[in-house]
Every structure is written in C-alpha cells, then in structure tokens.
Enzyme design. Structure first.
Site, PDB file in Angstrom:
ATOM      1  N   ARG A   5      10.080   3.219  16.951  1.00  0.00           N
ATOM      2  CA  ARG A   5       9.121   3.727  17.343  1.00  0.00           C
ATOM      3  C   ARG A   5       9.573   5.151  18.067  1.00  0.00           C
ATOM      4  O   ARG A   5      10.884   5.480  18.301  1.00  0.00           O
ATOM      5  CB  ARG A   5       8.539   3.088  18.570  1.00  0.00           C
ATOM      6  CG  ARG A   5       9.278   2.507  19.787  1.00  0.00           C
ATOM      7  CD  ARG A   5       8.583   1.754  20.787  1.00  0.00           C
ATOM      8  NE  ARG A   5       7.966   0.832  20.432  1.00  0.00           N
ATOM      9  CZ  ARG A   5       7.480  -0.062  20.986  1.00  0.00           C
ATOM     10  NH1 ARG A   5       7.623  -0.237  22.284  1.00  0.00           N
ATOM     11  NH2 ARG A   5       6.799  -1.188  20.680  1.00  0.00           N
ATOM     12  N   SER A  14       7.204   4.429   2.469  1.00  0.00           N
ATOM     13  CA  SER A  14       7.848   4.667   0.947  1.00  0.00           C
ATOM     14  C   SER A  14       9.333   4.066   1.516  1.00  0.00           C
ATOM     15  O   SER A  14       9.942   4.183   2.582  1.00  0.00           O
ATOM     16  CB  SER A  14       8.299   6.145   1.017  1.00  0.00           C
ATOM     17  OG  SER A  14       9.078   6.576  -0.205  1.00  0.00           O
ATOM     18  N   ASN A  27       8.935   8.346  20.898  1.00  0.00           N
ATOM     19  CA  ASN A  27       8.399   8.728  22.277  1.00  0.00           C
ATOM     20  C   ASN A  27       7.568   9.953  22.017  1.00  0.00           C
ATOM     21  O   ASN A  27       7.920  11.007  21.552  1.00  0.00           O
ATOM     22  CB  ASN A  27       9.427   8.830  23.245  1.00  0.00           C
ATOM     23  CG  ASN A  27       8.746   9.237  24.651  1.00  0.00           C
ATOM     24  OD1 ASN A  27       8.079   9.907  24.897  1.00  0.00           O
ATOM     25  ND2 ASN A  27       9.336   8.507  25.643  1.00  0.00           N
ATOM     26  N   GLY A  44       0.020   1.969   4.080  1.00  0.00           N
ATOM     27  CA  GLY A  44      -0.704   2.975   3.259  1.00  0.00           C
ATOM     28  C   GLY A  44       0.372   4.372   3.324  1.00  0.00           C
ATOM     29  O   GLY A  44       0.534   4.971   4.329  1.00  0.00           O
ATOM     30  N   ASP A  58       7.151   2.269  13.083  1.00  0.00           N
ATOM     31  CA  ASP A  58       6.033   2.692  13.346  1.00  0.00           C
ATOM     32  C   ASP A  58       5.682   3.790  12.246  1.00  0.00           C
ATOM     33  O   ASP A  58       6.294   4.541  11.646  1.00  0.00           O
ATOM     34  CB  ASP A  58       5.768   3.401  14.859  1.00  0.00           C
ATOM     35  CG  ASP A  58       5.843   2.215  15.853  1.00  0.00           C
ATOM     36  OD1 ASP A  58       5.392   1.157  15.495  1.00  0.00           O
ATOM     37  OD2 ASP A  58       5.578   2.731  17.105  1.00  0.00           O
ATOM     38  N   GLU A 112       0.709  -1.440   0.157  1.00  0.00           N
ATOM     39  CA  GLU A 112       0.074  -0.105   0.168  1.00  0.00           C
ATOM     40  C   GLU A 112       0.856   1.345   0.044  1.00  0.00           C
ATOM     41  O   GLU A 112       0.392   2.490   0.130  1.00  0.00           O
ATOM     42  CB  GLU A 112      -0.925  -0.012   1.282  1.00  0.00           C
ATOM     43  CG  GLU A 112      -1.886  -1.030   1.309  1.00  0.00           C
ATOM     44  CD  GLU A 112      -2.848  -1.093   2.387  1.00  0.00           C
ATOM     45  OE1 GLU A 112      -3.942  -0.562   2.210  1.00  0.00           O
ATOM     46  OE2 GLU A 112      -2.421  -1.614   3.655  1.00  0.00           O
ATOM     47  N   GLY A 166      21.375   8.317   8.530  1.00  0.00           N
ATOM     48  CA  GLY A 166      21.822   9.277   9.484  1.00  0.00           C
ATOM     49  C   GLY A 166      20.835   9.374  10.818  1.00  0.00           C
ATOM     50  O   GLY A 166      21.474  10.159  11.723  1.00  0.00           O
ATOM     51  N   LYS A 226      23.711   5.568  14.958  1.00  0.00           N
ATOM     52  CA  LYS A 226      22.901   5.981  13.770  1.00  0.00           C
ATOM     53  C   LYS A 226      22.212   4.781  12.973  1.00  0.00           C
ATOM     54  O   LYS A 226      22.650   3.484  13.182  1.00  0.00           O
ATOM     55  CB  LYS A 226      24.060   6.261  12.585  1.00  0.00           C
ATOM     56  CG  LYS A 226      24.704   7.619  12.917  1.00  0.00           C
ATOM     57  CD  LYS A 226      25.546   8.299  11.609  1.00  0.00           C
ATOM     58  CE  LYS A 226      26.259   9.582  11.963  1.00  0.00           C
ATOM     59  NZ  LYS A 226      27.130   9.950  10.837  1.00  0.00           N
TER      60      LYS A 226
END
Length: 399
Positions: A375, A288, A377, A285, A326, A268, A334, A362
């Site tokens: 993820r 990229s 915060n 969805g 996420d 998607e 980087g 990195k």
C-alpha cells in the site's frame, strides 16, 4: 495394410512396426490437421487446425500412422525434431484397415484418432481435398519450432492443458508463423490482399479484417469448460491456458500465449506471456502482470492463490498466496518498500523460511512471499508492506 481382425493381431502389428522400422521411436506428440494454405503461395501453410492432439500418449496410433506413410513411400526420419507429411485417401484407408478391431467402439471419448481418420475419410470421399490440405505432424523432441504445423501442435498442447505453462520450448514460434490478416477465423496472406486490392474492392469482395497477427484467437481453436467465460474473443490469444472457472471480462483484460490461470480467476487486467495466476485470485481492472520481456530480468511471474491486484496496479515480482497490491501501485523488482518491525514479525510468521532484517527492502527480496499487502501512504508517498488481513474470495455465482 491388410484388414486387422482382432485386438491381438493389432498389438502384434504395433510390435512388428516398432521392431522392424529402422530407428523407430515413439513421438512426443502427434496429430492430424487441416491446413489453411496460402492464397498466392499455395504450398505455404498459414494455420493448422487439429481436431485432437496426442501428447505423450496413444503410441499405437502413431505407429499405424507411420506404417501407413511408409506404404505411400514416405519414410520417417526419427532423428528430426519434427516431421510433417501430407496424407491422402490411401493413407486413411490403410489406417482404417488396421483400426478395424476398435472401429465399433470409436465414439464419444473413445478412440479419438480413429474418429478423426473415419471422419476425414468420409469427408474426402464426399468432397475431395487439395494437395497438402491435410497433414500429419510428429514431434520427436521439444526443440525450437520450425513449421506452422508443429508450432500449432504445441499451442494446442498449452491451451488444452496437455502440458503446463512454461514447460515447452517455443523458441522460433514467431519465425515459423506467418503474419496474416484474419477474417472470420480464416487467415489471408497480406500479399494476396495487396495484389488483388483493386479487384476485390471494386467487386465488393474485400474481406472484413478482424485483426492482423501471427497468432489466432483462443476461441478459434479451443472449446472452454462450461463454467469458463470469455466476454470478448480478442482478449485471449491462442496458446493461453485457462483453468475451468476463469472469467475474462472485456475492456483492459488480456491473456497472452504461454500464460494463464490455474483455477477460478477473475481477469480484468493483463496477464503477459509466461505469467501464471493462481486459483481464487482477482486481476483488477487495468492491472498488469509483467512478462519476461517487461522488466523482470527474464524471470517469469507467478501469482499465488487468493491474491488481489488492484485496479491499474503493476506486478513485477512473483507473489505467494493471499497477497494484495493496492490500486494504482507499481511494484517492480527494484521498488523500495518499507516494513515496520511489528509487521515484519507477522510476515515472518507466515513465511517461515525467510530471514529478513531491516526496515527498507527491494520488492524483489519479497518474491514468492505469502500474506503481503502493498500500500502507499497518501500523505508521504511511502510504499509499505504489511501482513495482509483481508481474505480474498471470488463471487462463487460468477465462477
């Protein structure tokens, strides 16, 4: 060529062709194509359509084609990287004579080259042909693309999975292919539309233009597996490679040429050129995957098995298996990420060949690692990486 009566005689003929033809060598690839010619420049190839292609196989058929060309006064220069020749009724008749021992078996999946020769012979007998409309193309080396016919042969090899993604030399492809208007799968020269714009529009014959590009769409040339779904033809470019079970949804999805999937994948988002996504993964969805020209220092990106790229995320590093980014996160080479000691220990248990020390890294240092969960915060904005505990499974009913 005279009519060959037996299989032994056919094999002897092949051996004779190879030993008596100066400089003979087996081609890397070859095939017979119908070529769309220019509307103004009638000697210009716009598109090549191959019913079948041969890649590192069927060398006997190649030898027969080369012999049939020789009988028409066309000698192959085996030192060239690619050779493209016009073919005619005499060429086809000569090939049919040589293939006689196998003609009764040429149906279904057997002897596809004979089927092409036979079908084309009947078509030209019944309907005729234009000069240059049908051609045979040989590739003797995997060198930069020079002609439309050779470029399409390579794109077919990719989309038919005759070769793996990133394994072909596609340099020169953009120079070899003309930029054309596409209407119902047919290429039209832009110069033709400009020159006859007035007449075409007044006669209500101006074509409906679907898009303008050097590359056609995947479904114009490729019949996918039964369990593969492409919900919008514009979402997959010819030269992409889709494994059986791949689903390409409409909307923000896109798969470029020399990119694709290696198993059942939900798409998607965008799979840029040279990017590869593994079996069981989900490209959410608007997500990229960066291409080699999009900030990866020319390093192509692979996504492992059973990964999840959340909606509108960006992946700029190669990932191993079982990784999650996420929604909304951009993970570039980087990008600074934090890994707490207890999570680093868990990650090292999965990636046993790695030796990571510290708490800030990195993202590039985590390339090809498995079991990562990226993820952010929501209170501090810090991007962290932990050991993924979620098993990514696609809906079997959809793939």
């Amino acid at each position: 060529m005279q009519i060959i009566e037996t299989e032994d005689a056919f094999k002897a003929l092949i051996e004779d062709i190879k030993t008596t033809t100066s400089g003979y060598k087996d081609p890397l690839a070859f095939g017979i194509a119908r070529v769309d010619l220019g509307q103004l420049n009638v000697d210009k190839s716009l598109q090549a359509t191959y019913p079948i292609i041969n890649w590192d196989e069927n060398f006997g058929s190649a030898a027969i084609f080369i012999k049939a060309l020789s009988e028409q006064g066309i000698e192959i220069d085996f030192t060239q990287d690619e050779v493209v020749c016009n073919i005619n009724l005499a060429f086809l008749k000569s090939c049919l004579n040589a293939f006689t021992p196998y003609s009764d078996e040429a149906h279904g999946d057997a002897h596809k080259n004979i089927q092409v020769i036979s079908a084309l012979y009947s078509q030209i007998i019944n309907n005729g042909s234009l000069e240059g409309e049908f051609k045979v193309c040989f590739l003797f080396e995997d060198a930069p693309c020079q002609s439309v016919e050779a470029t399409y042969l390579k794109l077919y090899a990719l989309s038919l999975a005759k070769v793996g993604l990133r394994e072909l030399n596609l340099n020169g492809a953009f120079g070899a292919l003309p930029n054309v208007a596409w209407s119902n799968g047919q290429p039209i020269e832009l110069d033709y539309l400009r020159e006859f714009e007035i007449e075409l529009k007044l006669a209500n014959e101006y074509p409906h233009i679907d898009f303008i590009d050097k590359f056609p769409r995947f479904l114009q040339h490729i019949i996918p597996a039964d369990n593969t779904r492409i919900l919008d033809t514009s979402k997959v470019r010819f030269g992409a490679q889709l494994a059986a079970g791949t689903t390409v949804m409409p909307g923000a999805s896109y798969i470029n040429f020399n990119a694709g999937t290696t198993g059942s994948v939900m798409v998607e988002g965008r799979i840029s050129s040279s990017a590869i996504v593994g079996d069981g993964s989900d490209v959410g969805g608007g997500a990229s995957i960066l291409g080699v020209l999009s900030g990866t220092d020319g390093n192509p990106i692979s996504i492992g098995k059973n990964c999840l790229l959340g909606a509108n995320s960006v992946c700029g590093i190669p990932l191993g298996d079982g990784c999650i980014i996420d929604a909304g996160l951009a993970i570039l080479e980087g990008t600074k990420v934090g890994i707490y000691p207890e999570e680093l220990k868990k990650i090292m248990e999965v990636n046993t060949n790695a030796n990571m020390v510290g708490e800030v890294f990195k993202a590039k240092q985590l390339s090809f690692f498995s079991g990562l969960h990226f993820r952010q915060n929501s209170m501090t904005g810090e991007i962290t990486v932990s050991r993924s505990t979620r098993e990514i499974k696609l809906n079997a009913d959809l793939h």
